[in-house]
Motif scaffolding. Sequence first.
Motif, PDB file in Angstrom:
ATOM      1  N   ASP A   2       0.856  -1.181   0.000  1.00 18.63           N
ATOM      2  CA  ASP A   2       0.000   0.000   0.000  1.00 18.63           C
ATOM      3  C   ASP A   2       0.892   1.232   0.000  1.00 18.63           C
ATOM      4  O   ASP A   2       1.525   1.553   1.008  1.00 18.63           O
ATOM      5  N   ILE A   3       0.959   1.893  -1.146  1.00 12.90           N
ATOM      6  CA  ILE A   3       1.752   3.115  -1.282  1.00 12.90           C
ATOM      7  C   ILE A   3       0.827   4.313  -1.514  1.00 12.90           C
ATOM      8  O   ILE A   3       1.231   5.321  -2.094  1.00 12.90           O
ATOM      9  N   SER A   4      -0.394   4.196  -1.037  1.00 13.66           N
ATOM     10  CA  SER A   4      -1.367   5.278  -1.170  1.00 13.66           C
ATOM     11  C   SER A   4      -0.815   6.565  -0.562  1.00 13.66           C
ATOM     12  O   SER A   4      -0.070   6.531   0.417  1.00 13.66           O
ATOM     13  N   ARG A   5      -1.197   7.667  -1.177  1.00 16.90           N
ATOM     14  CA  ARG A   5      -0.799   9.015  -0.751  1.00 16.90           C
ATOM     15  C   ARG A   5       0.685   9.284  -0.915  1.00 16.90           C
ATOM     16  O   ARG A   5       1.209  10.224  -0.339  1.00 16.90           O
ATOM     17  N   CYS A   6       1.372   8.468  -1.668  1.00 17.65           N
ATOM     18  CA  CYS A   6       2.794   8.692  -1.946  1.00 17.65           C
ATOM     19  C   CYS A   6       2.876   9.508  -3.242  1.00 17.65           C
ATOM     20  O   CYS A   6       2.801   8.963  -4.345  1.00 17.65           O
ATOM     21  N   LYS A   7       3.013  10.793  -3.103  1.00 15.29           N
ATOM     22  CA  LYS A   7       2.929  11.716  -4.237  1.00 15.29           C
ATOM     23  C   LYS A   7       4.100  11.586  -5.211  1.00 15.29           C
ATOM     24  O   LYS A   7       4.040  12.083  -6.326  1.00 15.29           O
TER      25      LYS A   7
ATOM     26  N   ARG B 110      -0.470  -9.290  -5.188  1.00 15.38           N
ATOM     27  CA  ARG B 110      -1.902  -9.606  -5.152  1.00 15.38           C
ATOM     28  C   ARG B 110      -2.751  -8.401  -4.751  1.00 15.38           C
ATOM     29  O   ARG B 110      -3.902  -8.302  -5.121  1.00 15.38           O
ATOM     30  N   PHE B 111      -2.188  -7.497  -3.973  1.00 15.93           N
ATOM     31  CA  PHE B 111      -2.885  -6.278  -3.555  1.00 15.93           C
ATOM     32  C   PHE B 111      -1.947  -5.102  -3.758  1.00 15.93           C
ATOM     33  O   PHE B 111      -0.777  -5.152  -3.388  1.00 15.93           O
ATOM     34  N   LEU B 112      -2.481  -4.036  -4.332  1.00 18.76           N
ATOM     35  CA  LEU B 112      -1.710  -2.809  -4.473  1.00 18.76           C
ATOM     36  C   LEU B 112      -2.627  -1.628  -4.218  1.00 18.76           C
ATOM     37  O   LEU B 112      -3.654  -1.474  -4.870  1.00 18.76           O
ATOM     38  N   GLY B 113      -2.247  -0.805  -3.258  1.00 19.08           N
ATOM     39  CA  GLY B 113      -2.961   0.430  -2.969  1.00 19.08           C
ATOM     40  C   GLY B 113      -2.201   1.604  -3.550  1.00 19.08           C
ATOM     41  O   GLY B 113      -1.062   1.855  -3.148  1.00 19.08           O
ATOM     42  N   ILE B 114      -2.809   2.290  -4.513  1.00 21.18           N
ATOM     43  CA  ILE B 114      -2.159   3.446  -5.137  1.00 21.18           C
ATOM     44  C   ILE B 114      -3.076   4.676  -5.124  1.00 21.18           C
ATOM     45  O   ILE B 114      -2.930   5.584  -5.926  1.00 21.18           O
ATOM     46  N   SER B 115      -4.003   4.698  -4.179  1.00 20.86           N
ATOM     47  CA  SER B 115      -4.903   5.826  -4.031  1.00 20.86           C
ATOM     48  C   SER B 115      -4.101   7.100  -3.769  1.00 20.86           C
ATOM     49  O   SER B 115      -3.134   7.091  -3.001  1.00 20.86           O
ATOM     50  N   ASP B 116      -4.480   8.181  -4.421  1.00 16.58           N
ATOM     51  CA  ASP B 116      -3.825   9.485  -4.256  1.00 16.58           C
ATOM     52  C   ASP B 116      -2.388   9.539  -4.776  1.00 16.58           C
ATOM     53  O   ASP B 116      -1.645  10.457  -4.422  1.00 16.58           O
TER      54      ASP B 116
ATOM     55  N   LEU C 207      -6.870  -3.775  -6.483  1.00 12.59           N
ATOM     56  CA  LEU C 207      -6.135  -2.577  -6.883  1.00 12.59           C
ATOM     57  C   LEU C 207      -6.946  -1.378  -6.425  1.00 12.59           C
ATOM     58  O   LEU C 207      -8.019  -1.096  -6.966  1.00 12.59           O
ATOM     59  N   ASP C 208      -6.451  -0.672  -5.422  1.00  9.67           N
ATOM     60  CA  ASP C 208      -7.134   0.509  -4.883  1.00  9.67           C
ATOM     61  C   ASP C 208      -6.634   1.734  -5.648  1.00  9.67           C
ATOM     62  O   ASP C 208      -5.481   2.125  -5.507  1.00  9.67           O
ATOM     63  N   VAL C 209      -7.515   2.320  -6.449  1.00  9.41           N
ATOM     64  CA  VAL C 209      -7.126   3.449  -7.309  1.00  9.41           C
ATOM     65  C   VAL C 209      -7.926   4.716  -6.996  1.00  9.41           C
ATOM     66  O   VAL C 209      -8.093   5.566  -7.859  1.00  9.41           O
TER      67      VAL C 209
ATOM     68  N   TYR D  89      -6.858  11.299 -10.379  1.00  2.59           N
ATOM     69  CA  TYR D  89      -7.574  12.222 -11.249  1.00  2.59           C
ATOM     70  C   TYR D  89      -7.091  12.223 -12.691  1.00  2.59           C
ATOM     71  O   TYR D  89      -7.780  12.714 -13.555  1.00  2.59           O
ATOM     72  N   LYS D  90      -5.920  11.663 -12.952  1.00  4.21           N
ATOM     73  CA  LYS D  90      -5.428  11.593 -14.336  1.00  4.21           C
ATOM     74  C   LYS D  90      -6.004  10.425 -15.117  1.00  4.21           C
ATOM     75  O   LYS D  90      -5.803  10.308 -16.307  1.00  4.21           O
ATOM     76  N   LEU D  91      -6.707   9.535 -14.442  1.00  2.00           N
ATOM     77  CA  LEU D  91      -7.286   8.380 -15.127  1.00  2.00           C
ATOM     78  C   LEU D  91      -8.420   8.825 -16.025  1.00  2.00           C
ATOM     79  O   LEU D  91      -9.239   9.654 -15.663  1.00  2.00           O
ATOM     80  N   LYS D  92      -8.460   8.242 -17.200  1.00  2.00           N
ATOM     81  CA  LYS D  92      -9.530   8.561 -18.162  1.00  2.00           C
ATOM     82  C   LYS D  92     -10.179   7.296 -18.636  1.00  2.00           C
ATOM     83  O   LYS D  92      -9.619   6.268 -18.699  1.00  2.00           O
TER      84      LYS D  92
END
Length: 75
Positions: free
Chosen positions: A15-20, A38-44, A66-68, A72-75
């Motif tokens: 989980d590397i969420s909020r890692c800008k 198996r799990f990856l957190g990339i929120s924010d 996959l926590d996304v 905001y760049k996702l289209k």
Amino acid sequence: ILEIAEKCTLLEHLDISRCKTISPATLQKFADNCPELRFLGISDCLQLTGQSIAYLISKNPLLHTLDVGRLYKLK
């Protein structure tokens, strides 16, 4: 973070969420070097793109979560 991607090849949960500072290139390193993921957190992780996430998914067939949130760049 790159050292983790390069040396922790048996990594299953991250989980590397909020890692800008996570870039598409960093995400690709995880995709290439961590086939057991198996799990990856990339929120924010605001620098990531749909293309880098698609690459991760294509290289990691065991990935089931996959926590996304708030990419905001996702289209």
